[in-house]
Design a protein around this motif. Structure first.
Motif, PDB file in Angstrom:
ATOM      1  N   GLN A  29      -3.179  42.251  -3.778  1.00  0.00           N
ATOM      2  CA  GLN A  29      -3.679  40.963  -3.303  1.00  0.00           C
ATOM      3  C   GLN A  29      -4.628  40.379  -4.344  1.00  0.00           C
ATOM      4  OE1 GLN A  29      -5.051  40.614   0.655  1.00  0.00           O
ATOM      5  NE2 GLN A  29      -3.608  42.106   1.477  1.00  0.00           N
ATOM      6  N   VAL A  30      -4.299  39.194  -4.809  1.00  0.00           N
ATOM      7  CA  VAL A  30      -5.047  38.541  -5.880  1.00  0.00           C
ATOM      8  C   VAL A  30      -5.448  37.146  -5.422  1.00  0.00           C
ATOM      9  CG1 VAL A  30      -5.034  37.898  -8.313  1.00  0.00           C
ATOM     10  CG2 VAL A  30      -3.608  39.793  -7.532  1.00  0.00           C
ATOM     11  N   GLU A  31      -6.631  36.738  -5.771  1.00  0.00           N
ATOM     12  CA  GLU A  31      -7.037  35.368  -5.478  1.00  0.00           C
ATOM     13  C   GLU A  31      -8.002  34.880  -6.542  1.00  0.00           C
ATOM     14  OE1 GLU A  31     -10.650  35.197  -2.474  1.00  0.00           O
ATOM     15  OE2 GLU A  31      -8.929  36.204  -1.547  1.00  0.00           O
ATOM     16  N   ALA A  32      -7.982  33.583  -6.728  1.00  0.00           N
ATOM     17  CA  ALA A  32      -8.864  32.946  -7.718  1.00  0.00           C
ATOM     18  C   ALA A  32      -9.151  31.532  -7.249  1.00  0.00           C
ATOM     19  CB  ALA A  32      -8.226  32.933  -9.099  1.00  0.00           C
ATOM     20  N   THR A  33     -10.320  31.029  -7.626  1.00  0.00           N
ATOM     21  CA  THR A  33     -10.731  29.674  -7.259  1.00  0.00           C
ATOM     22  C   THR A  33     -10.979  28.877  -8.531  1.00  0.00           C
ATOM     23  OG1 THR A  33     -11.761  30.489  -5.233  1.00  0.00           O
ATOM     24  CG2 THR A  33     -12.404  28.304  -5.980  1.00  0.00           C
ATOM     25  N   LEU A  34     -10.460  27.671  -8.586  1.00  0.00           N
ATOM     26  CA  LEU A  34     -10.650  26.811  -9.752  1.00  0.00           C
ATOM     27  C   LEU A  34     -10.749  25.368  -9.297  1.00  0.00           C
ATOM     28  CD1 LEU A  34      -7.242  26.289 -11.527  1.00  0.00           C
ATOM     29  CD2 LEU A  34      -7.452  27.796  -9.579  1.00  0.00           C
ATOM     30  N   GLU A  35     -11.236  24.545 -10.180  1.00  0.00           N
ATOM     31  CA  GLU A  35     -11.390  23.113  -9.917  1.00  0.00           C
ATOM     32  C   GLU A  35     -10.309  22.348 -10.663  1.00  0.00           C
ATOM     33  OE1 GLU A  35     -13.665  21.750  -7.857  1.00  0.00           O
ATOM     34  OE2 GLU A  35     -14.307  23.795  -7.349  1.00  0.00           O
ATOM     35  N   VAL A  36      -9.651  21.428  -9.964  1.00  0.00           N
ATOM     36  CA  VAL A  36      -8.610  20.608 -10.571  1.00  0.00           C
ATOM     37  C   VAL A  36      -8.966  19.152 -10.345  1.00  0.00           C
ATOM     38  CG1 VAL A  36      -6.854  22.379 -10.198  1.00  0.00           C
ATOM     39  CG2 VAL A  36      -7.177  20.586  -8.504  1.00  0.00           C
ATOM     40  N   PRO A  37      -8.520  18.253 -11.206  1.00  0.00           N
ATOM     41  CA  PRO A  37      -8.862  16.832 -11.035  1.00  0.00           C
ATOM     42  C   PRO A  37      -8.182  16.219  -9.824  1.00  0.00           C
ATOM     43  CG  PRO A  37      -7.303  17.134 -12.836  1.00  0.00           C
ATOM     44  CD  PRO A  37      -7.746  18.500 -12.430  1.00  0.00           C
ATOM     45  N   VAL A  38      -8.878  15.267  -9.194  1.00  0.00           N
ATOM     46  CA  VAL A  38      -8.326  14.514  -8.066  1.00  0.00           C
ATOM     47  C   VAL A  38      -7.354  13.489  -8.626  1.00  0.00           C
ATOM     48  CG1 VAL A  38      -8.886  12.935  -6.189  1.00  0.00           C
ATOM     49  CG2 VAL A  38     -10.363  14.896  -6.668  1.00  0.00           C
ATOM     50  N   PRO A  39      -6.185  13.302  -8.017  1.00  0.00           N
ATOM     51  CA  PRO A  39      -5.215  12.344  -8.557  1.00  0.00           C
ATOM     52  C   PRO A  39      -5.742  10.917  -8.483  1.00  0.00           C
ATOM     53  CG  PRO A  39      -4.548  13.106  -6.391  1.00  0.00           C
ATOM     54  CD  PRO A  39      -5.698  13.965  -6.818  1.00  0.00           C
ATOM     55  N   GLU A  40      -5.151  10.073  -9.295  1.00  0.00           N
ATOM     56  CA  GLU A  40      -5.566   8.676  -9.331  1.00  0.00           C
ATOM     57  C   GLU A  40      -5.277   7.997  -7.996  1.00  0.00           C
ATOM     58  OE1 GLU A  40      -1.458   7.019 -11.393  1.00  0.00           O
ATOM     59  OE2 GLU A  40      -3.265   7.274 -12.599  1.00  0.00           O
ATOM     60  N   VAL A  41      -6.093   7.003  -7.698  1.00  0.00           N
ATOM     61  CA  VAL A  41      -5.994   6.265  -6.446  1.00  0.00           C
ATOM     62  C   VAL A  41      -5.233   4.968  -6.693  1.00  0.00           C
ATOM     63  CG1 VAL A  41      -7.279   5.222  -4.554  1.00  0.00           C
ATOM     64  CG2 VAL A  41      -8.152   7.284  -5.670  1.00  0.00           C
ATOM     65  N   GLN A  42      -4.307   4.628  -5.811  1.00  0.00           N
ATOM     66  CA  GLN A  42      -3.524   3.396  -5.925  1.00  0.00           C
ATOM     67  C   GLN A  42      -4.211   2.273  -5.157  1.00  0.00           C
ATOM     68  OE1 GLN A  42      -0.840   3.325  -7.817  1.00  0.00           O
ATOM     69  NE2 GLN A  42      -0.605   5.526  -8.175  1.00  0.00           N
ATOM     70  N   HIS A  43      -4.487   1.169  -5.845  1.00  0.00           N
ATOM     71  CA  HIS A  43      -5.086  -0.004  -5.202  1.00  0.00           C
ATOM     72  C   HIS A  43      -4.066  -1.131  -5.207  1.00  0.00           C
ATOM     73  CE1 HIS A  43      -9.156   1.516  -4.677  1.00  0.00           C
ATOM     74  NE2 HIS A  43      -9.075   2.043  -5.892  1.00  0.00           N
ATOM     75  N   THR A  44      -3.949  -1.835  -4.078  1.00  0.00           N
ATOM     76  CA  THR A  44      -3.027  -2.958  -3.953  1.00  0.00           C
ATOM     77  C   THR A  44      -3.831  -4.232  -3.733  1.00  0.00           C
ATOM     78  OG1 THR A  44      -1.392  -1.485  -2.947  1.00  0.00           O
ATOM     79  CG2 THR A  44      -1.039  -3.857  -2.705  1.00  0.00           C
ATOM     80  N   ARG A  74      -9.733   8.941 -11.620  1.00  0.00           N
ATOM     81  CA  ARG A  74     -11.058   9.428 -11.242  1.00  0.00           C
ATOM     82  C   ARG A  74     -11.318  10.742 -11.956  1.00  0.00           C
ATOM     83  NH1 ARG A  74     -12.899   7.113  -6.567  1.00  0.00           N
ATOM     84  NH2 ARG A  74     -14.880   8.010  -7.269  1.00  0.00           N
ATOM     85  N   PRO A  75     -11.548  10.687 -13.283  1.00  0.00           N
ATOM     86  CA  PRO A  75     -11.754  11.932 -14.035  1.00  0.00           C
ATOM     87  C   PRO A  75     -13.046  12.646 -13.653  1.00  0.00           C
ATOM     88  CG  PRO A  75     -12.237  10.021 -15.394  1.00  0.00           C
ATOM     89  CD  PRO A  75     -11.667   9.483 -14.127  1.00  0.00           C
ATOM     90  N   ASP A  76     -13.974  11.934 -13.017  1.00  0.00           N
ATOM     91  CA  ASP A  76     -15.237  12.567 -12.662  1.00  0.00           C
ATOM     92  C   ASP A  76     -15.159  13.384 -11.381  1.00  0.00           C
ATOM     93  OD1 ASP A  76     -14.702  10.070 -11.449  1.00  0.00           O
ATOM     94  OD2 ASP A  76     -16.771   9.998 -10.676  1.00  0.00           O
ATOM     95  N   LEU A  77     -14.046  13.246 -10.620  1.00  0.00           N
ATOM     96  CA  LEU A  77     -13.924  13.957  -9.358  1.00  0.00           C
ATOM     97  C   LEU A  77     -12.949  15.117  -9.492  1.00  0.00           C
ATOM     98  CD1 LEU A  77     -13.783  11.055  -6.742  1.00  0.00           C
ATOM     99  CD2 LEU A  77     -15.750  12.446  -7.417  1.00  0.00           C
ATOM    100  N   THR A  78     -13.304  16.225  -8.889  1.00  0.00           N
ATOM    101  CA  THR A  78     -12.423  17.392  -8.846  1.00  0.00           C
ATOM    102  C   THR A  78     -12.366  17.911  -7.421  1.00  0.00           C
ATOM    103  OG1 THR A  78     -14.241  18.903  -9.344  1.00  0.00           O
ATOM    104  CG2 THR A  78     -12.976  18.034 -11.222  1.00  0.00           C
ATOM    105  N   ARG A  79     -11.412  18.742  -7.177  1.00  0.00           N
ATOM    106  CA  ARG A  79     -11.307  19.388  -5.879  1.00  0.00           C
ATOM    107  C   ARG A  79     -11.058  20.880  -6.084  1.00  0.00           C
ATOM    108  NH1 ARG A  79      -7.389  16.664  -2.426  1.00  0.00           N
ATOM    109  NH2 ARG A  79      -8.346  18.095  -0.918  1.00  0.00           N
ATOM    110  N   THR A  80     -11.405  21.661  -5.082  1.00  0.00           N
ATOM    111  CA  THR A  80     -11.315  23.112  -5.176  1.00  0.00           C
ATOM    112  C   THR A  80      -9.945  23.584  -4.720  1.00  0.00           C
ATOM    113  OG1 THR A  80     -13.677  23.297  -4.724  1.00  0.00           O
ATOM    114  CG2 THR A  80     -12.351  25.291  -4.460  1.00  0.00           C
TER     115      THR A  80
END
Length: 810
Positions: free
Chosen positions: A625-640, A651-657
């Motif tokens: 059993q293996v696990e790891a936690t890392l931060e990845v960037p939040v995808p870009e938001v679509q505005h209409t 949003r390069p300044d935002l990440t998610r776990t």
């Protein structure tokens, strides 16, 4: 006392009864027979004030059509003639046909009631589990419940588990076992038995303590409580009634079933029947104890399980309002109904001319009592005529239950012929031709469906450009008014608010918020990247049922886990032989074929283990059993904007776990300290050479190696085995790569698909994990068909398949 007058049977029904009476041999005073025989002769009515009645006969080519005619007759009498449901009886000769009729009425939403005197009690879904538990707790040696019995109890009315629930429960117990096991982990079969026999088991208790698994463990906990309560109440002086009550009381379903039974739904009718069956069981236990003082509970169980015919019962059953009665001729005796429907009138079934009382000689005893001991009375022809007379009496009794309407149906097919009794209801020369070839009984769900279908097709033709005629508009308005009336009366499915696809979406928010942790497994990365919609349907529970191939794959994995370095094929084959019974495979040519396939897989495993040793790789761990936690960037938001133009906003300044957690089948280490990850595959298919280069599951494993998560897991496992902590390595071990070990393909040699070790600039595994996290936390899921001609695994929800469509499409 002789009853000379007829006060209830309509003349038409009376003639059918008279034809049956005429077939009976005269016994005793003949005066009561004369009015009926006179009715056949001159048509004089024996009941001049009785309401007019009718008799009808239908002969159909299939059993299904016979059931449809029965259903249509019930609905016609109820809706068109205004006859209450409780004034309609369906009478069949045997209990098996009664059970089919009950299921048919329940499926069509028609309230139905069956006398418990017509039920084989030990076959009732609410009774059979109680008898099995009673047998278990009454065992003086207190033997634990074995797997077949455990599965039977878990999938019963009290266990409430289906195949999906059992599969999830096995997985949860197995995962908890691997986390807490000190030695050899137990199989899922052993853990299921432990959940019933020893709920205080640490693994079982740990799973039951978690609220998110309560729906999985509720049934096992109830079965365990019933067994424990029964064993606590059992002693040498305990009778079957007391022990049965202790078991039933521990189930804790009485109040729930009673509440559900009050609802006019299919579930309510099932709960009502279950309570009636349990009441009959308690009455049977009481009568058994009175007739057999001092008898043990096991003797009662043995008595009940030997029953192959319905038993008489005095237990009260719930009297549901307005329910069709389904009866045998014996249970219908002494009753009267406005309408009686006779079904199962087949040659060989009714009349049933098989000799009675041959085993114990009961018929011979009757002959002695009645003075029929001469040679002529013992001839087979005379005995056959005597049985036929009994059948005529049953038929006459069934006919005489009707007051105004008598309807009979029979099947005429290649292997079935109508009974001669059919001619007694309506003679062939008096029958009328059938109006339609196939009946279309209109139940409430069917009526609502047809009205909705008519409205949908009517509007669809108009949308397609067709011009609606005045007649079409009138039919459309009539259908809409009918649905409105049905909706006003509270019928399910009539109101548009209850139609699938028409209400607005409850939410368009993403599955997870930016602050939520996305949990990803290496195997799910592959599915989420290749087919997001397939991942979503699987995560929501839309997975295929566990078939034999998956069970066999799990067995091969267990053998590989328990013997990671065994190179002798005979040793592994012996292990396979010891575990083969756990698959529950019946003997036959299919089992022999699967056994040979399993032996081939075992041979490939030994072949690979030998090659790994020769190449100098040692097994570091299996099922790690293996696990790891890392931060990845939040995808870009679509505005209409107001003009409908879509502008992406990064949003390069935002990440998610993201938490990557999985189980690696096998981890090997080379002589120079590099790690080699192996994933065992038992299926027949495999990726192409091009696909394996960026195979997402193997890439995720390599990402875990590069992050040091595999080293940490190895260190933790070594610390648990040694009973002490071990220092975490300062830097991750080197990687030899990862590979899929195929043992189920047709390749005779070692079938190992390797993926080269990641270089310093290789970021594609992290990109795939990031993409998978975006899919798993998103709000929409795309559908893609796999390459290489593999079939779609999304199912009916796939918008790309020609045989699938949205529920709002015509």
């Amino acid at each position: 006392m002789v009853l000379r007058g007829n006060h209830r049977i309509a003349p038409e029904v009376g003639r059918a009864y008279a034809r049956a009476v005429r077939r009976l041999a005269p016994i005793g005073p003949q005066e009561p027979r004369q009015p009926w025989l006179k009715l056949l002769g001159d048509g004089a009515d024996t009941a001049p004030h009785a309401a007019p009645g009718s008799c009808a006969v239908e002969i159909v080519p299939q059993d299904y059509l016979a059931e449809q005619f029965v259903l249509q007759e019930v609905l016609d009498r109820h809706h068109r003639a205004g006859v209450p449901f409780d004034e309609i009886a369906v009478i069949a000769r045997n209990g098996a046909m009664l059970q089919r009729l009950v299921r048919m009425f329940q499926a069509q939403g028609v309230p139905v009631q069956q006398s418990m005197s017509d039920v084989v009690l030990n076959q009732e879904p609410a009774v059979h589990p109680l008898l099995r538990i009673l047998d278990v707790v009454a065992d003086p040696e207190a033997q634990p419940v074995e797997l077949p019995e455990a599965l039977t109890l878990l999938t019963s009315r009290y266990g409430e588990a289906d195949s999906m629930t059992l599969r999830n429960l096995r997985q949860v117990l197995r995962q908890q076992e691997r986390r807490s096991a000190v030695g050899e982990p137990r199989s899922s079969d052993e853990l299921l038995c432990a959940a019933i026999n020893t709920p205080e088991d640490p693994v079982v208790a740990a799973v039951q303590a978690q609220e998110r698994y309560r729906h999985l463990t509720r049934g096992a906990a109830r079965i365990s409580a019933m067994i424990r309560s029964g064993r606590a109440a059992f002693d040498a002086a305990t009778g079957p009634e007391e022990l049965l009550w202790a078991i039933w009381d521990a189930a804790g379903v009485s109040a729930h079933w009673a509440g559900v039974s009050r609802k006019p739904t299919a579930e309510g009718r099932v709960a009502d029947q279950d309570l009636d069956a349990v009441m009959a069981l308690f009455q049977a236990a009481e009568r058994f104890a009175d007739q057999n003082p001092g008898a043990t509970p096991q003797a009662f169980v043995d008595h009940m399980e030997r029953l192959e015919l319905p038993m008489d019962t005095l237990a009260k059953t719930s009297a549901g309002d307005q329910a069709v009665e389904v009866l045998t001729p014996a249970s219908a005796a002494g009753r009267e109904f406005d309408t009686v429907i006779l079904t199962g009138l087949q040659e060989g079934a009714w009349p049933n001319l098989n000799p009675r009382g041959q085993l114990l000689g009961g018929g011979q005893l009757v002959d002695v009592v009645e003075g029929r001991t001469d040679t002529s009375a013992q001839s087979p022809l005379v005995k056959r005529m005597s049985v036929l007379q009994d059948e005529y009496r049953l038929f006459a009794s069934a006919v005489s239950r009707a007051k105004r309407r008598l309807f009979a149906v029979a099947v005429h097919g290649q292997e079935e012929s109508p009974s001669m009794l059919l001619d007694l209801v309506v003679p062939p020369n008096e029958r009328t031709a059938r109006g339609s070839a196939i009946p279309r009984p209109i139940t409430a769900p069917r009526l609502i469906a047809e009205l909705r279908c008519h409205l949908e097709h009517s509007f669809q033709r108009e949308l397609d450009g067709a011009t609606a005629s005045p007649a079409d508009e009138q039919e459309r308005e009539a259908a809409a008014r009918a649905l409105a009336r049905l909706a006003h009366d509270g019928l399910t499915g009539a109101h548009p608010d209850q139609w699938w696809g028409l209400p607005e979406l409850s939410t368009e928010d993403p599955l997870l918020g930016p602050e939520d942790v996305v949990r990803v497994s290496p195997s799910s990365v592959q599915t989420a990247v290749e087919s997001p919609l397939q991942w979503f349907t699987s995560a929501a529970g839309g997975v295929e049922a566990t078939d034999f191939s998956r069970m066999l794959g799990s067995l091969i994995h267990e053998i590989a886990e328990h013997h990671p370095t065994e190179t002798e094929v005979d040793v592994l084959l012996k292990e396979l032989e010891q575990r083969w019974h756990s698959l529950g495979r019946d003997e036959g040519w299919e089992a022999e074929r699967d056994r040979r396939r399993a032996e081939t897989m075992i041979g490939k495993l030994a072949q690979y283990f030998r090659a790994a040793q020769q190449e100098g790789r040692e097994v570091e761990a299996r099922e790690l059993q293996v696990e790891a936690t890392l931060e990845v960037p939040v995808p870009e938001v679509q505005h209409t904007d107001e003009d409908g133009a879509v502008t992406p906003e990064a949003r390069p300044d935002l990440t998610r776990t993201v938490q990557i957690r999985g189980v690696i089948d096998r981890v090997e280490r080379t002589a120079d300290g590099k790690l080699f990850v192996i994933d065992l595959k038992t299926g027949r298919g495999k990726p192409t050479k091009d696909d394996i280069v960026t195979h997402a599951q193997l890439g995720a494993y390599q990402l875990l190696v590069s992050l040091g998560a595999v080293d940490q897991a190895l260190t933790s496992a070594a610390g648990e085995d040694q009973g002490s902590g071990t220092a975490r390595p300062e830097r991750p071990s080197g990687s030899l790569g990862a590979a899929l070990l195929h043992v189920g393909t047709g390749v005779k040699k070692i079938d190992l698909q390797g993926q080269t070790a990641l270089g310093e600039g290789d970021s594609w595994p992290l990109e795939q994990v990031t993409l998978a996290a975006q899919v798993m936390s998103g709000a929409r899921y795309d559908a893609f068909h796999a390459s290489q001609g593999r079939g779609c695994r999304i199912g009916a929800l796939c918008p790309l398949c020609t045989d699938a469509k949205q529920v709002t499409q015509p």
